[in-house]
Structure formats: structure tokens, C-alpha cells
Design an enzyme around this catalytic site. Structure first.
Site, PDB file in Angstrom:
ATOM      1  N   GLU A 147      24.734   9.233 -21.683  1.00 31.96           N
ATOM      2  CA  GLU A 147      24.714   8.869 -20.268  1.00 31.96           C
ATOM      3  C   GLU A 147      24.663  10.121 -19.392  1.00 31.96           C
ATOM      4  O   GLU A 147      25.641  10.866 -19.330  1.00 31.96           O
ATOM      5  CB  GLU A 147      25.960   8.044 -19.915  1.00 31.96           C
ATOM      6  CG  GLU A 147      25.979   7.607 -18.449  1.00 31.96           C
ATOM      7  CD  GLU A 147      27.203   6.770 -18.070  1.00 31.96           C
ATOM      8  OE1 GLU A 147      28.135   6.661 -18.888  1.00 31.96           O
ATOM      9  OE2 GLU A 147      27.224   6.241 -16.942  1.00 31.96           O
ATOM     10  N   GLU A 241      29.566  -1.468 -13.190  1.00 29.99           N
ATOM     11  CA  GLU A 241      30.653  -0.501 -13.222  1.00 29.99           C
ATOM     12  C   GLU A 241      31.148  -0.288 -11.797  1.00 29.99           C
ATOM     13  O   GLU A 241      30.349  -0.035 -10.892  1.00 29.99           O
ATOM     14  CB  GLU A 241      30.131   0.823 -13.807  1.00 29.99           C
ATOM     15  CG  GLU A 241      31.182   1.611 -14.515  1.00 29.99           C
ATOM     16  CD  GLU A 241      30.627   2.879 -15.158  1.00 29.99           C
ATOM     17  OE1 GLU A 241      31.145   3.256 -16.204  1.00 29.99           O
ATOM     18  OE2 GLU A 241      29.699   3.493 -14.624  1.00 29.99           O
TER      19      GLU A 241
HETATM   20 MN    MN Z   1      28.445   4.965 -15.872  1.00 28.37          MN
END
Ligand code: MN
Length: 284
Positions: A147, A241
Site C-alpha cells: 500500500e 477506511e
Molecule cells: Mn489505507
């Protein structure tokens, strides 16, 4: 159909049996099919209890983490690299033991601010550890996700292009790019080009707002993001998120600089985000 997930921090900051039950049942009630569980401290996760709770509610799980500076595998300090390698393999065990098939996040460096650029030797250390981790993950049927995060949360991988470069060096076919709209909004030129550039190597997506609060109330161009996902034929997970000072994980919240109360009702937040995601996925 993309699995639609929600991060556990929308519900709880810890992982006691009561917190696990609340997080898993609430994710299901809000219309999600997957919950993302942070494993910054693998010892904190009771794997048998978690697996049973997921099974009882019929929910899938994914795991994520960011390393710390004392477990930084992109360090030149062999002790830190060894500590990070040990932590990653323990997190992989937890991922397997709860029945999940994905471990992503900042697996390649500390999740935190650096005051110097990365070094070539440190980058080689990270690639070497990830190569071994990917081999172990492959034996367990698990995919790893790299990520990219913004410059204040790592110095090594801030863009999709850098994630692809690192994945090229790791040279394993079970390592994918994990893009996050919040970070893309800071570091990428737009939402479409990085998604198309990743193509089939895109394996996991975080949708989060520019302020990490209610989806659709910030400056992230969700239409452009979802259009690009459709254009590239992305069928992987889309996980919401969001973080607020109302729900605190001592290991994670301060690292992410969650100082403001952007919401206090996790169910209202998650239900709203689920509808927002459905509206974009439904436009295809
Ligand atoms: Mn994230």
C-alpha cells in the site's frame, strides 16, 4: 461483484472477544461482506475466537499492518530488519489462522514519519524480506498487498509506480498493489492513471476521504476513482477506511495523526459509506 469491506477501527480500538463480536456483527449489519483487521500487534489477536466469530456471522476478513521504526525492514540496521521480518511472519500466521487470504498495508517500511530519504541498501533489505514473506504466503494461499502511503507516513512507497517497482524487485506472483484514495489524493496526479497503470496487479483498494471522515464529504473524486476501477475491470475488495478520535487504537491512531473527532457514530458512518459505495458500483 467487488467484495465491500470496512476497517475494524470504524467500530473498535481493541480486539477483545466483546470488541470482535461488536465489530464483526456491526460490519454485517451495515451491509459489508468483509472486515479488515489490523494486526500491528499479532499477539493481540485471539485467532480461534476471531475465526469462530467470523464464521458465525458469515463475514470474510482481510488483515493489514504497518511496521514500526524498531521493526523497519527498510532499515540498514540488521536488528530492526530481523525484528520486522519476525513480526511480518507472525502477522502472516495470524492471517492464515483466522481464515483470511490477504495481508496488506505498509509491509515494506515503518508506518510513520521519516526525516531522511530511503537508502538503496535499506530498500534491498525490504525487498529481500518481502521475497521470503511472499514465498511463505504462497504456501499458505495468501496474497500480500503493498500500500503506497503519503510522504508523512513512509519514505519508501508513496505512489503506485513505486509500489510496482518494489513488487518487480520482490519478483513473486502473489504480491499486489493496494491503492488508497486518501493517499492517492495527496501523492498521485489523478485517480485514473495510477489505477490503469496497475491493471491486473491492483489487488486491494481502500476508499477513504481526504479528511478520513464521512465518505462523499471531502475532496476525493470518488466518481473518477470508481470509473477507473470499472475501466480496468477491477473485481477485488473495496474497503472503507475511516478514523476518528472517537475510536482509538493506541498502536494505530496516533501514528495516523487522528487528532480530530470527525464522527462518533460508527454505524451511521458505515451505513452512509456503504450506500455511497453502492451508488458508485451501481453506476457501472
Ligand atoms: Mn489505507
Amino acid at each position: 461483484m467487488n467484495p465491500v469491506g470496512v476497517h475494524a477501527l470504524v467500530w473498535v480500538g481493541g480486539w477483545s472477544p466483546q470488541e470482535c463480536e461488536l465489530a464483526v456483527s456491526s460490519s454485517k449489519a451495515a451491509g459489508y461482506s468483509l472486515i479488515e483487521i489490523p494486526v500491528l500487534d499479532p499477539a493481540r489477536i485471539d485467532t480461534a475466537m476471531t475465526r469462530e466469530t467470523l464464521r458465525r456471522h458469515g463475514l470474510d476478513a482481510a488483515c493489514s499492518l504497518g511496521l514500526a521504526h524498531d521493526t523497519d525492514i527498510s532499515s540498514e540496521d540488521p536488528d530492526r530488519v530481523a525484528a520486522g521480518e519476525k513480526l511480518l511472519h507472525r502477522a502472516l500466521d495470524v492471517t492464515h489462522d483466522i481464515g483470511a487470504a490477504y495481508l496488506g498495508g505498509v509491509l515494506y517500511s515503518a508506518l510513520g514519519r521519516y526525516t531522511t530519504p530511503p537508502s538503496e541498501r535499506g530498500r534491498r533489505n525490504a525487498a529481500a524480506v518481502l521475497r521470503e514473506l511472499a514465498a511463505a504466503a504462497a504456501r499458505a494461499g495468501i496474497t500480500l498487498g503493498i500500500e503506497p502511503v503519503n510522504r508523512y507516513e513512509s519514505n519508501l512507497v508513496n505512489t503506485a509506480e513505486q509500489a510496482l517497482d518494489l513488487i518487480g524487485d520482490v519478483a513473486a506472483n502473489n504480491v499486489v498493489v493496494h491503492l488508497d484514495a486518501y493517499h492517492m489524493n495527496i501523492e498521485e496526479s489523478d485517480f485514473r492513471a495510477p489505477i490503469l497503470r496497475c491493471g491486473d496487479l491492483l489487488g486491494y483498494v481502500h476508499v477513504g476521504e481526504s479528511h478520513r471522515g464521512y465518505l462523499g464529504t471531502g475532496s476525493v473524486d470518488l466518481a473518477a476513482l470508481f470509473d477507473a476501477l470499472a475501466e480496468t475491470g477491477y473485481t477485488g475488495p473495496v474497503t472503507f477506511e475511516s478514523f476518528s478520535s472517537a475510536v482509538v487504537d493506541p498502536r494505530l491512531s496516533s501514528t495516523l495523526a487522528i487528532w480530530r473527532n470527525l464522527w462518533s457514530d460508527g454505524m451511521d458512518l458505515a451505513t452512509s459509506a456503504r450506500a455511497e459505495i453502492a451508488s458508485h458500483l451501481g453506476r457501472r
